[in-house]
Design a protein around this motif. Structure first.
Motif, PDB file in Angstrom:
ATOM      1  N   MET A   1      27.329  19.743  19.650  1.00  0.00           N
ATOM      2  CA  MET A   1      26.663  20.657  18.762  1.00  0.00           C
ATOM      3  C   MET A   1      26.999  22.089  19.182  1.00  0.00           C
ATOM      4  SD  MET A   1      24.025  22.923  18.620  1.00  0.00           S
ATOM      5  CE  MET A   1      23.038  22.604  20.048  1.00  0.00           C
ATOM      6  N   PHE A   2      27.361  22.905  18.180  1.00  0.00           N
ATOM      7  CA  PHE A   2      27.678  24.304  18.436  1.00  0.00           C
ATOM      8  C   PHE A   2      26.574  25.187  17.880  1.00  0.00           C
ATOM      9  CE2 PHE A   2      31.824  22.214  17.854  1.00  0.00           C
ATOM     10  CZ  PHE A   2      32.431  22.547  19.044  1.00  0.00           C
ATOM     11  N   SER A   3      26.137  26.132  18.668  1.00  0.00           N
ATOM     12  CA  SER A   3      25.242  27.173  18.160  1.00  0.00           C
ATOM     13  C   SER A   3      25.257  28.302  19.173  1.00  0.00           C
ATOM     14  CB  SER A   3      23.833  26.596  17.986  1.00  0.00           C
ATOM     15  OG  SER A   3      22.916  27.648  17.864  1.00  0.00           O
ATOM     16  N   GLY A   4      25.513  29.505  18.706  1.00  0.00           N
ATOM     17  CA  GLY A   4      25.674  30.668  19.587  1.00  0.00           C
ATOM     18  C   GLY A   4      27.145  31.053  19.607  1.00  0.00           C
ATOM     19  N   THR A   5      27.422  32.312  19.266  1.00  0.00           N
ATOM     20  CA  THR A   5      28.807  32.708  19.029  1.00  0.00           C
ATOM     21  C   THR A   5      29.112  34.092  19.579  1.00  0.00           C
ATOM     22  OG1 THR A   5      28.659  31.482  16.945  1.00  0.00           O
ATOM     23  CG2 THR A   5      30.546  32.953  17.199  1.00  0.00           C
ATOM     24  N   VAL A   6      30.271  34.235  20.192  1.00  0.00           N
ATOM     25  CA  VAL A   6      30.843  35.565  20.509  1.00  0.00           C
ATOM     26  C   VAL A   6      32.336  35.504  20.172  1.00  0.00           C
ATOM     27  CG1 VAL A   6      29.224  36.274  22.332  1.00  0.00           C
ATOM     28  CG2 VAL A   6      31.262  34.934  22.930  1.00  0.00           C
ATOM     29  N   GLN A  65      34.066  31.996  20.486  1.00  0.00           N
ATOM     30  CA  GLN A  65      33.601  31.075  21.520  1.00  0.00           C
ATOM     31  C   GLN A  65      32.160  30.706  21.166  1.00  0.00           C
ATOM     32  OE1 GLN A  65      34.485  32.439  25.560  1.00  0.00           O
ATOM     33  NE2 GLN A  65      34.923  34.469  24.748  1.00  0.00           N
ATOM     34  N   HIS A  66      31.835  29.433  21.330  1.00  0.00           N
ATOM     35  CA  HIS A  66      30.490  28.966  20.997  1.00  0.00           C
ATOM     36  C   HIS A  66      29.819  28.389  22.235  1.00  0.00           C
ATOM     37  CE1 HIS A  66      30.967  29.347  16.692  1.00  0.00           C
ATOM     38  NE2 HIS A  66      31.977  28.499  16.653  1.00  0.00           N
ATOM     39  N   LEU A  67      28.500  28.319  22.180  1.00  0.00           N
ATOM     40  CA  LEU A  67      27.779  27.460  23.125  1.00  0.00           C
ATOM     41  C   LEU A  67      27.850  26.043  22.582  1.00  0.00           C
ATOM     42  CD1 LEU A  67      24.549  29.521  23.956  1.00  0.00           C
ATOM     43  CD2 LEU A  67      26.604  29.232  25.365  1.00  0.00           C
ATOM     44  N   PRO A  92      18.242  23.425  12.978  1.00  0.00           N
ATOM     45  CA  PRO A  92      17.779  24.815  12.964  1.00  0.00           C
ATOM     46  C   PRO A  92      18.925  25.824  12.903  1.00  0.00           C
ATOM     47  CG  PRO A  92      16.565  23.566  14.597  1.00  0.00           C
ATOM     48  CD  PRO A  92      17.676  22.666  14.100  1.00  0.00           C
ATOM     49  N   ALA A  93      20.135  25.434  13.335  1.00  0.00           N
ATOM     50  CA  ALA A  93      21.279  26.356  13.269  1.00  0.00           C
ATOM     51  C   ALA A  93      21.598  26.711  11.822  1.00  0.00           C
ATOM     52  CB  ALA A  93      22.500  25.733  13.939  1.00  0.00           C
ATOM     53  N   LEU A  94      21.318  25.812  10.910  1.00  0.00           N
ATOM     54  CA  LEU A  94      21.640  26.045   9.500  1.00  0.00           C
ATOM     55  C   LEU A  94      20.421  26.422   8.677  1.00  0.00           C
ATOM     56  CD1 LEU A  94      23.987  23.000   8.913  1.00  0.00           C
ATOM     57  CD2 LEU A  94      24.666  25.369   9.171  1.00  0.00           C
ATOM     58  N   GLY A  95      19.303  25.781   8.942  1.00  0.00           N
ATOM     59  CA  GLY A  95      18.158  25.943   8.053  1.00  0.00           C
ATOM     60  C   GLY A  95      16.939  26.553   8.693  1.00  0.00           C
ATOM     61  N   TRP A 116      27.109  25.917  -2.279  1.00  0.00           N
ATOM     62  CA  TRP A 116      27.417  24.812  -1.366  1.00  0.00           C
ATOM     63  C   TRP A 116      27.598  25.353   0.049  1.00  0.00           C
ATOM     64  CZ3 TRP A 116      31.401  21.104  -4.076  1.00  0.00           C
ATOM     65  CH2 TRP A 116      30.806  20.595  -5.234  1.00  0.00           C
ATOM     66  N   TYR A 117      26.601  26.057   0.530  1.00  0.00           N
ATOM     67  CA  TYR A 117      26.708  26.698   1.849  1.00  0.00           C
ATOM     68  C   TYR A 117      26.964  25.675   2.949  1.00  0.00           C
ATOM     69  CZ  TYR A 117      24.842  28.444   6.246  1.00  0.00           C
ATOM     70  OH  TYR A 117      24.658  28.733   7.555  1.00  0.00           O
ATOM     71  N   ALA A 118      26.239  24.590   2.931  1.00  0.00           N
ATOM     72  CA  ALA A 118      26.371  23.646   4.042  1.00  0.00           C
ATOM     73  C   ALA A 118      25.950  22.247   3.624  1.00  0.00           C
ATOM     74  CB  ALA A 118      25.509  24.093   5.217  1.00  0.00           C
ATOM     75  N   ALA A 135      30.011  20.605   6.974  1.00  0.00           N
ATOM     76  CA  ALA A 135      30.894  21.656   6.468  1.00  0.00           C
ATOM     77  C   ALA A 135      30.030  22.862   6.186  1.00  0.00           C
ATOM     78  CB  ALA A 135      31.594  21.183   5.208  1.00  0.00           C
ATOM     79  N   ILE A 136      30.377  23.992   6.766  1.00  0.00           N
ATOM     80  CA  ILE A 136      29.558  25.189   6.521  1.00  0.00           C
ATOM     81  C   ILE A 136      30.428  26.300   5.961  1.00  0.00           C
ATOM     82  CG2 ILE A 136      27.776  24.721   8.216  1.00  0.00           C
ATOM     83  CD1 ILE A 136      29.147  26.741  10.048  1.00  0.00           C
ATOM     84  N   ARG A 137      29.750  27.223   5.285  1.00  0.00           N
ATOM     85  CA  ARG A 137      30.419  28.377   4.694  1.00  0.00           C
ATOM     86  C   ARG A 137      31.579  27.929   3.814  1.00  0.00           C
ATOM     87  NH1 ARG A 137      29.273  33.362   7.028  1.00  0.00           N
ATOM     88  NH2 ARG A 137      27.582  33.207   8.508  1.00  0.00           N
ATOM     89  N   SER A 138      31.261  27.023   2.917  1.00  0.00           N
ATOM     90  CA  SER A 138      32.297  26.398   2.104  1.00  0.00           C
ATOM     91  C   SER A 138      32.553  27.188   0.829  1.00  0.00           C
ATOM     92  CB  SER A 138      31.863  24.980   1.730  1.00  0.00           C
ATOM     93  OG  SER A 138      31.460  24.289   2.884  1.00  0.00           O
ATOM     94  N   SER A 154      33.907  24.804   9.754  1.00  0.00           N
ATOM     95  CA  SER A 154      33.253  23.503   9.805  1.00  0.00           C
ATOM     96  C   SER A 154      32.701  23.240  11.191  1.00  0.00           C
ATOM     97  CB  SER A 154      34.195  22.381   9.391  1.00  0.00           C
ATOM     98  OG  SER A 154      35.019  22.034  10.458  1.00  0.00           O
ATOM     99  N   LEU A 155      31.676  22.475  11.237  1.00  0.00           N
ATOM    100  CA  LEU A 155      30.977  22.201  12.485  1.00  0.00           C
ATOM    101  C   LEU A 155      30.804  20.696  12.593  1.00  0.00           C
ATOM    102  CD1 LEU A 155      29.101  22.975  14.866  1.00  0.00           C
ATOM    103  CD2 LEU A 155      27.269  23.194  13.212  1.00  0.00           C
ATOM    104  N   ARG A 156      31.464  20.104  13.574  1.00  0.00           N
ATOM    105  CA  ARG A 156      31.349  18.658  13.707  1.00  0.00           C
ATOM    106  C   ARG A 156      30.086  18.333  14.478  1.00  0.00           C
ATOM    107  NH1 ARG A 156      36.150  14.876  15.713  1.00  0.00           N
ATOM    108  NH2 ARG A 156      35.786  15.864  17.679  1.00  0.00           N
TER     109      ARG A 156
HETATM  110  C1  LIG Z   1      25.206  28.428  10.652  1.00  0.00           C
HETATM  111  C2  LIG Z   1      26.367  28.959  10.952  1.00  0.00           C
HETATM  112  O1  LIG Z   1      27.048  28.703  12.094  1.00  0.00           O
HETATM  113  C3  LIG Z   1      26.628  27.736  12.973  1.00  0.00           C
HETATM  114  C4  LIG Z   1      27.805  27.155  13.617  1.00  0.00           C
HETATM  115  C5  LIG Z   1      28.355  27.688  14.748  1.00  0.00           C
HETATM  116  C6  LIG Z   1      27.671  28.712  15.423  1.00  0.00           C
HETATM  117  C7  LIG Z   1      26.451  29.103  15.034  1.00  0.00           C
HETATM  118  C8  LIG Z   1      25.705  30.159  15.742  1.00  0.00           C
HETATM  119  O2  LIG Z   1      26.332  30.976  16.391  1.00  0.00           O
HETATM  120  O3  LIG Z   1      24.489  30.189  15.628  1.00  0.00           O
HETATM  121  C9  LIG Z   1      25.731  28.439  13.941  1.00  0.00           C
HETATM  122  O4  LIG Z   1      24.861  27.566  14.510  1.00  0.00           O
HETATM  123  C10 LIG Z   1      27.025  29.874  10.066  1.00  0.00           C
HETATM  124  O5  LIG Z   1      28.077  30.398  10.441  1.00  0.00           O
HETATM  125  O6  LIG Z   1      26.526  30.081   8.940  1.00  0.00           O
END
Ligand SMILES: C=C(O[C@H]1C=CC=C(C(=O)O)[C@@H]1O)C(=O)O
Length: 168
Positions: A1-6, A65-67, A92-95, A116-118, A135-138, A154-156
């Motif tokens: 799971m990915f969430s958190g981005t730089v 880079q993601h967490l 919670p990352a999406l909704g 069709w955001y996600a 699939a996100i940001r479609s 996309s986020l697997r």
């Molecule tokens: C929900 C999104 O990203 C997710 C996927 C990767 C990193 C994310 C983040 O940094 O929070 C989000 O969880 C989006 O880009 O709309």
């Protein structure tokens, strides 16, 4: 799971420092943890052998880079891959969270139509083999004209195969 981005750094040192900043950033870690805990609760309802590392790692992609926290689990008999998909989406990352209240709030208050955001996209067969990704940001294209275009990524979130019965 990915969430958190730089972003990626322009050289190895900057890249490392950005990654470490992400890893030690309380806001990103808390948000990441919200998602991990939601996934834990979702898979606990239909899986066993659940393995979730206590901390995420930095996962570099081409431009970002993601967490990242890998979640593995074994599906209880009597459940299907779609039972897992249904419980996991949207995280919670999406909704946002709590899930229902935040999705209701977004629908009511956001002026942008996400279209069709996600959504989970994948395949399964009658033997519980399958693979799904979120699939996100479609983009929805009509001809070559975008009706909704937010970005494409996309986020697997999970993989399930009959030979390993692992969920990731
Ligand atoms: C929900 C999104 O990203 C997710 C996927 C990767 C990193 C994310 C983040 O940094 O929070 C989000 O969880 C989006 O880009 O709309």
């Amino acid at each position: 799971m990915f969430s958190g981005t730089v972003p990626r750094g322009k050289d190895e040192k900057e890249d490392y420092l950005l990654g470490q900043h992400l890893l030690n950033d309380p806001k990103n870690r808390q948000e990441h943890d919200f998602v991990v805990q939601m996934i834990r609760e979702a898979v606990e309802a239909c899986c066993y052998n659940i393995d979730i590392p206590s901390a995420p790692v930095v996962y570099p992609l081409k431009n970002l880079q993601h967490l990242y926290t890998p979640v593995t689990a074994t599906l209880e008999s009597g459940y299907t891959l779609l039972d897992v998909v249904e419980r996991l989406h949207p995280t919670p990352a999406l909704g946002g969270m709590p899930q229902k209240q935040s999705v209701d709030y977004i629908r009511k208050n956001e002026t942008l139509n996400r279209g069709w955001y996600a959504g989970p996209v994948g395949w399964f067969d009658g033997h519980n083999n399958g693979e799904f990704a979120v699939a996100i940001r479609s983009a929805l294209l009509q001809g070559m004209k975008p009706l909704y275009l937010l970005d494409v990524a996309s986020l697997r979130i999970l993989i399930l195969r009959q030979n390993t019965k692992k969920l990731q």
